[in-house]
Design an enzyme around this catalytic site. Structure first.
Site, PDB file in Angstrom:
ATOM      1  N   SER A 144      11.225  34.968  81.046  1.00 18.36           N
ATOM      2  CA  SER A 144      12.687  34.851  81.178  1.00 18.36           C
ATOM      3  C   SER A 144      13.255  34.415  79.830  1.00 18.36           C
ATOM      4  O   SER A 144      12.580  33.729  79.062  1.00 18.36           O
ATOM      5  CB  SER A 144      13.028  33.793  82.227  1.00 18.36           C
ATOM      6  OG  SER A 144      14.395  33.465  82.155  1.00 18.36           O
ATOM      7  N   TYR A 155      11.684  25.335  85.454  1.00 21.12           N
ATOM      8  CA  TYR A 155      11.699  26.799  85.399  1.00 21.12           C
ATOM      9  C   TYR A 155      11.478  27.293  83.961  1.00 21.12           C
ATOM     10  O   TYR A 155      10.586  28.109  83.709  1.00 21.12           O
ATOM     11  CB  TYR A 155      13.027  27.322  85.937  1.00 21.12           C
ATOM     12  CG  TYR A 155      13.135  28.833  85.948  1.00 21.12           C
ATOM     13  CD1 TYR A 155      12.435  29.593  86.880  1.00 21.12           C
ATOM     14  CD2 TYR A 155      13.936  29.499  85.028  1.00 21.12           C
ATOM     15  CE1 TYR A 155      12.532  30.975  86.902  1.00 21.12           C
ATOM     16  CE2 TYR A 155      14.039  30.880  85.033  1.00 21.12           C
ATOM     17  CZ  TYR A 155      13.336  31.618  85.979  1.00 21.12           C
ATOM     18  OH  TYR A 155      13.433  32.995  85.981  1.00 21.12           O
TER      19      TYR A 155
HETATM   20  N1  LIG Z   1      17.288  37.628  88.129  1.00 21.04           N
HETATM   21  C1  LIG Z   1      17.299  37.176  86.889  1.00 21.04           C
HETATM   22  O1  LIG Z   1      18.366  36.999  86.258  1.00 21.04           O
HETATM   23  C2  LIG Z   1      16.015  36.853  86.181  1.00 21.04           C
HETATM   24  C3  LIG Z   1      16.046  36.582  84.809  1.00 21.04           C
HETATM   25  C4  LIG Z   1      14.869  36.302  84.147  1.00 21.04           C
HETATM   26  C5  LIG Z   1      13.665  36.312  84.835  1.00 21.04           C
HETATM   27  N2  LIG Z   1      13.661  36.562  86.178  1.00 21.04           N
HETATM   28  C6  LIG Z   1      12.374  36.576  86.869  1.00 21.04           C
HETATM   29  O2  LIG Z   1      12.220  37.835  87.499  1.00 21.04           O
HETATM   30  C7  LIG Z   1      11.464  37.695  88.705  1.00 21.04           C
HETATM   31  C8  LIG Z   1      12.237  38.254  89.886  1.00 21.04           C
HETATM   32  O3  LIG Z   1      13.535  37.722  89.911  1.00 21.04           O
HETATM   33  P1  LIG Z   1      14.534  38.008  91.126  1.00 21.04           P
HETATM   34  O4  LIG Z   1      15.905  37.764  90.651  1.00 21.04           O
HETATM   35  O5  LIG Z   1      14.193  39.306  91.744  1.00 21.04           O
HETATM   36  O6  LIG Z   1      14.112  36.785  92.074  1.00 21.04           O
HETATM   37  P2  LIG Z   1      13.714  36.677  93.618  1.00 21.04           P
HETATM   38  O7  LIG Z   1      13.632  35.216  93.912  1.00 21.04           O
HETATM   39  O8  LIG Z   1      14.613  37.517  94.443  1.00 21.04           O
HETATM   40  O9  LIG Z   1      12.254  37.340  93.672  1.00 21.04           O
HETATM   41  C9  LIG Z   1      11.068  36.601  93.657  1.00 21.04           C
HETATM   42  C10 LIG Z   1      10.099  37.240  94.622  1.00 21.04           C
HETATM   43  O10 LIG Z   1       8.875  36.478  94.551  1.00 21.04           O
HETATM   44  C11 LIG Z   1       8.435  36.230  95.883  1.00 21.04           C
HETATM   45  N3  LIG Z   1       7.609  35.005  95.891  1.00 21.04           N
HETATM   46  C12 LIG Z   1       8.036  33.727  95.754  1.00 21.04           C
HETATM   47  N4  LIG Z   1       7.008  32.883  95.837  1.00 21.04           N
HETATM   48  C13 LIG Z   1       5.894  33.654  96.024  1.00 21.04           C
HETATM   49  C14 LIG Z   1       4.519  33.354  96.179  1.00 21.04           C
HETATM   50  N5  LIG Z   1       4.055  32.082  96.184  1.00 21.04           N
HETATM   51  N6  LIG Z   1       3.647  34.374  96.333  1.00 21.04           N
HETATM   52  C15 LIG Z   1       4.092  35.661  96.364  1.00 21.04           C
HETATM   53  N7  LIG Z   1       5.386  36.000  96.229  1.00 21.04           N
HETATM   54  C16 LIG Z   1       6.275  35.003  96.061  1.00 21.04           C
HETATM   55  C17 LIG Z   1       9.718  36.096  96.702  1.00 21.04           C
HETATM   56  O11 LIG Z   1       9.489  36.259  98.096  1.00 21.04           O
HETATM   57  C18 LIG Z   1      10.577  37.198  96.075  1.00 21.04           C
HETATM   58  O12 LIG Z   1      10.363  38.446  96.701  1.00 21.04           O
HETATM   59  C19 LIG Z   1      11.127  36.208  88.788  1.00 21.04           C
HETATM   60  O13 LIG Z   1       9.904  35.974  88.139  1.00 21.04           O
HETATM   61  C20 LIG Z   1      12.256  35.556  88.001  1.00 21.04           C
HETATM   62  O14 LIG Z   1      11.884  34.287  87.522  1.00 21.04           O
HETATM   63  C21 LIG Z   1      14.809  36.825  86.868  1.00 21.04           C
END
Ligand SMILES: NC(=O)c1ccc[n+]([C@@H]2O[C@H](COP(=O)([O-])OP(=O)(O)OC[C@H]3O[C@@H](n4cnc5c(N)ncnc54)[C@H](O)[C@@H]3O)[C@@H](O)[C@H]2O)c1
Length: 250
Positions: A144, A155
């Site tokens: 991220s 985080y």
């Molecule tokens: N959305 C953003 O702006 C953004 C920016 C930078 C990085 N990210 C990263 O991208 C990824 C996805 O982001 P998102 O916005 O889709 O978030 P999100 O929270 O919707 O998706 C996370 C997914 O991981 C799953 N998960 C959580 N804990 C788990 C576990 N112990 N085992 C297996 N699965 C598990 C959840 O059920 C969910 O489907 C994450 O790693 C997040 O940190 C997101």
């Protein structure tokens, strides 16, 4: 950047960015294993991806649990023979607490690390042996821009530590034909972002972004496919920041 004949596994593929990654990999021709702690959501993604005409399956996993990751690897081997591409995308992000480091509860801190960092370690430990057997592999870590913006907190520190994990695995796995790289997305307007980051803060970040666009998961797909394909064959241990220029401006 075709992935025809490849088998991809995406953790956290049940929703948000992970679901889009599954769609993009399938469109490029890969068979897709969708893994998520929320099995129903993984199955939903797999059904949508299957409609694109590639083999797909939705499976449950808790990436922070070693036995669960090993069981997933065994199921992947049984159903698809091997895994070529591993996308470590699962994280605690949706609705996460924003406690300062000075007061964050150590159990909460440890839980975030158990999923966001240890989860990527355990999944790579479970899946990489199949890549070593076939002599080809791609591991993608979902970091991220939080790792680059100079802030701290559970985080941001977990996402920064992932970059160390990326470099370490890049060194260990390169001689087996496996590349290990990270994507560091900026603000992507998923349901999780809207639930986690206050609207005023999102507006502020958008106003600072040189390419001020309400980014969607699709905005990351090209980078993912590049890192999964032969187009990036001589690149490992690197992080691609995909954030509309936010880090440059911040
Ligand atoms: N959305 C953003 O702006 C953004 C920016 C930078 C990085 N990210 C990263 O991208 C990824 C996805 O982001 P998102 O916005 O889709 O978030 P999100 O929270 O919707 O998706 C996370 C997914 O991981 C799953 N998960 C959580 N804990 C788990 C576990 N112990 N085992 C297996 N699965 C598990 C959840 O059920 C969910 O489907 C994450 O790693 C997040 O940190 C997101």
């Amino acid at each position: 950047m075709t992935l025809q004949g490849r088998v991809a596994l995406v953790t956290g593929g049940g929703r948000g960015i992970g679901r889009e990654y599954c769609r993009a990999l399938a469109e490029a021709g890969a068979a897709v294993l969708v893994a998520d702690i929320d099995v129903a959501s993984a199955e939903e993604t797999a059904a949508a991806v299957g409609d694109l005409g590639v083999p797909a399956a939705g499976l449950g996993v808790d990436v922070s649990d070693r036995d669960s990751t090993l069981a997933l690897a065994a199921a992947a081997r049984e159903r698809f023979g091997r895994v070529d591409i591993l996308v470590n995308n699962a994280a605690i992000y949706h609705s996460m607490r924003m406690d300062p480091q000075l007061t964050v509860d150590i159990e909460y801190w440890r839980r975030v690390f158990a999923v966001n960092l240890d989860g990527a370690l355990l999944m790579t430990q479970a899946i990489a042996p199949m890549m070593i057997e076939s002599g080809w592999g791609r591991v993608i870590m979902q970091s991220s821009t939080a790792a680059h913006l100079g802030g701290g907190g559970h985080y941001a520190v977990s996402k920064l530590a992932l970059l160390g994990l990326t470099r370490g695995f890049a060194k260990e796995l390169g001689r087996h034909g496996i590349t290990v790289n990270a994507i560091a997305p900026g603000v992507v307007f998923t349901e999780a972002t809207e639930a986690t980051v206050p609207a005023a803060r999102l507006d502020q970040l958008l106003a600072m972004t040189p390419l001020p666009h309400r980014a969607q998961p699709q905005d990351l797909a090209g980078t993912l496919l590049f890192l999964c394909s032969d187009a990036s064959a001589w690149m490992t241990g690197q992080t691609l920041i995909v954030d509309g220029g936010l880090v440059v401006r911040y």
